[in-house]
Design a protein around this motif. Structure first.
Motif, PDB file in Angstrom:
ATOM      1  N   GLU A   1       0.680  -1.027   0.356  1.00 59.11           N
ATOM      2  CA  GLU A   1      -0.139   0.266  -0.038  1.00 59.11           C
ATOM      3  C   GLU A   1       0.853   1.126   0.072  1.00 59.11           C
ATOM      4  N   GLU A   2       1.563   1.309   1.601  1.00 57.18           N
ATOM      5  CA  GLU A   2       2.610   2.200   0.280  1.00 57.18           C
ATOM      6  C   GLU A   2       3.397   2.707  -0.295  1.00 57.18           C
ATOM      7  N   LEU A   3       3.838   1.637  -0.599  1.00 58.22           N
ATOM      8  CA  LEU A   3       4.620   1.786  -2.512  1.00 58.22           C
ATOM      9  C   LEU A   3       3.799   2.074  -2.950  1.00 58.22           C
ATOM     10  N   PHE A   4       2.944   1.135  -3.247  1.00 56.56           N
ATOM     11  CA  PHE A   4       1.511   2.154  -4.415  1.00 56.56           C
ATOM     12  C   PHE A   4       1.386   3.327  -4.546  1.00 56.56           C
ATOM     13  N   PHE A   5       1.151   3.591  -2.951  1.00 56.15           N
ATOM     14  CA  PHE A   5       1.216   5.640  -3.185  1.00 56.15           C
ATOM     15  C   PHE A   5       2.667   5.905  -3.592  1.00 56.15           C
ATOM     16  N   LEU A   6       3.551   5.529  -3.061  1.00 58.81           N
ATOM     17  CA  LEU A   6       4.907   6.084  -3.307  1.00 58.81           C
ATOM     18  C   LEU A   6       5.174   6.318  -5.316  1.00 58.81           C
ATOM     19  N   LEU A   7       5.500   4.699  -5.589  1.00 60.28           N
ATOM     20  CA  LEU A   7       5.292   4.756  -6.730  1.00 60.28           C
ATOM     21  C   LEU A   7       4.162   4.950  -8.014  1.00 60.28           C
ATOM     22  N   THR A   8       2.612   6.191  -7.305  1.00 55.31           N
ATOM     23  CA  THR A   8       1.946   6.457  -8.141  1.00 55.31           C
ATOM     24  C   THR A   8       1.739   7.790  -8.398  1.00 55.31           C
ATOM     25  N   ASP A   9       2.417   8.327  -7.044  1.00 53.98           N
ATOM     26  CA  ASP A   9       2.230   9.839  -6.810  1.00 53.98           C
ATOM     27  C   ASP A   9       3.318  10.556  -7.959  1.00 53.98           C
ATOM     28  N   HIS A  10       2.329  11.854  -9.001  1.00 54.26           N
ATOM     29  CA  HIS A  10       3.342  11.509  -9.517  1.00 54.26           C
ATOM     30  C   HIS A  10       4.260  12.894  -9.618  1.00 54.26           C
TER      31      HIS A  10
ATOM     32  N   TYR B   1       6.492   3.737 -14.929  1.00 55.38           N
ATOM     33  CA  TYR B   1       5.311   2.058 -14.787  1.00 55.38           C
ATOM     34  C   TYR B   1       4.103   2.176 -13.772  1.00 55.38           C
ATOM     35  N   ASN B   2       3.666   0.885 -14.708  1.00 56.64           N
ATOM     36  CA  ASN B   2       2.239   0.742 -14.765  1.00 56.64           C
ATOM     37  C   ASN B   2       1.815   0.276 -13.488  1.00 56.64           C
ATOM     38  N   PHE B   3       1.480   1.222 -12.809  1.00 55.15           N
ATOM     39  CA  PHE B   3       1.064   0.132 -11.543  1.00 55.15           C
ATOM     40  C   PHE B   3      -0.758   0.895 -11.649  1.00 55.15           C
ATOM     41  N   ASN B   4      -1.480   0.047 -11.758  1.00 54.72           N
ATOM     42  CA  ASN B   4      -2.587   0.394 -11.761  1.00 54.72           C
ATOM     43  C   ASN B   4      -3.758   0.246 -10.392  1.00 54.72           C
ATOM     44  N   THR B   5      -3.318  -1.225 -10.063  1.00 51.64           N
ATOM     45  CA  THR B   5      -3.726  -1.930  -9.114  1.00 51.64           C
ATOM     46  C   THR B   5      -2.849  -2.311  -7.819  1.00 51.64           C
ATOM     47  N   MET B   6      -3.379  -2.249  -6.676  1.00 49.45           N
ATOM     48  CA  MET B   6      -2.205  -3.374  -5.629  1.00 49.45           C
ATOM     49  C   MET B   6      -1.759  -4.788  -5.823  1.00 49.45           C
ATOM     50  N   GLN B   7      -2.748  -5.067  -6.796  1.00 51.86           N
ATOM     51  CA  GLN B   7      -1.953  -5.687  -6.991  1.00 51.86           C
ATOM     52  C   GLN B   7      -0.241  -6.111  -8.241  1.00 51.86           C
ATOM     53  N   ASP B   8      -1.154  -4.869  -8.762  1.00 52.40           N
ATOM     54  CA  ASP B   8       0.326  -4.779  -9.930  1.00 52.40           C
ATOM     55  C   ASP B   8       2.241  -4.670  -8.948  1.00 52.40           C
TER      56      ASP B   8
ATOM     57  N   ILE C   1      12.558   9.399  -3.762  1.00 56.12           N
ATOM     58  CA  ILE C   1      12.392   9.535  -2.166  1.00 56.12           C
ATOM     59  C   ILE C   1      11.392  10.766  -2.438  1.00 56.12           C
ATOM     60  N   SER C   2      10.462  11.107  -1.536  1.00 54.08           N
ATOM     61  CA  SER C   2       9.330  11.574  -1.591  1.00 54.08           C
ATOM     62  C   SER C   2       8.804  12.898  -1.075  1.00 54.08           C
ATOM     63  N   PRO C   3       8.081  13.122  -1.834  1.00 53.11           N
ATOM     64  CA  PRO C   3       8.559  14.674  -1.926  1.00 53.11           C
ATOM     65  C   PRO C   3       7.817  15.425   0.027  1.00 53.11           C
ATOM     66  N   LEU C   4       7.433  14.549   0.518  1.00 52.54           N
ATOM     67  CA  LEU C   4       7.325  14.932   1.856  1.00 52.54           C
ATOM     68  C   LEU C   4       8.522  14.700   2.443  1.00 52.54           C
TER      69      LEU C   4
END
Length: 161
Positions: free
Chosen positions: A26-35, A44-51, A103-106
């Motif tokens: 879940e955390e990687l999904f948000f990091l790797l799909t954050d523009h 990366y083509n992460f559209n779902t958590m399963q990806d 690195i996350s923008p935060l």
């Protein structure tokens, strides 16, 4: 070549570099799909958590085969993922590694990239007998180019395709 070394964990002051696991999806999904985090990082083509879960499984397989090492960067104060670092292209005869990191923008401008690259480089040179590290950086990513220049990386050219 199959690797029998355990997946590395690198402890730093305030940070820990460790292998991703399925609980990190879940955390990687948000990091790797954050523009903002990935606009220069690649396709990366992460559209779902399963990806992401499939990608984590593939990261472990690639490590086992000696192709890459992928680590999440965790904050020790709260175990949040603040970034991701990878060394890939390890299955070459020249003992060369290509690094990439997010690195996350935060968490930018807190010396996380500096500490992470330093520790990961030491690990790669001493434990994995790497002779050379290199970075492929999008020419529009001026912040990263400036950072790598200050870190001591040398600009060697432009990839055309």
């Amino acid at each position: 070549m199959l690797i029998t070394l355990p997946y590395p964990t690198i402890n730093l002051s305030g940070l820990r570099l460790c292998p991703p696991n399925q609980d990190d999806a879940e955390e990687l999904f948000f990091l790797l799909t954050d523009h903002e985090s990935t606009r220069y990082y690649g396709n990366y083509n992460f559209n779902t958590m399963q990806d992401v879960k499939n990608a984590i499984y593939q990261m472990h397989e690639d490590y086992r085969r000696g192709k890459s090492i992928d680590l999440v960067i965790r904050n020790n104060k709260n175990p949040k993922i603040v970034g991701f670092i990878s060394a890939y292209g390890l299955d070459n005869r020249h003992a060369r590694a290509t690094f990439s990191f997010i690195i996350s923008p935060l968490y930018r401008r807190r010396h996380i990239a500096t500490a992470t690259l330093h520790a990961f480089s030491i690990y790669m040179f001493t434990k994995r007998n790497t002779n050379r590290i290199q970075f492929l950086v999008d020419k529009r990513n001026e912040q990263c180019l400036c950072f790598l220049s200050k870190w001591g990386a040398k600009y060697e050219g432009v990839l055309r395709q």
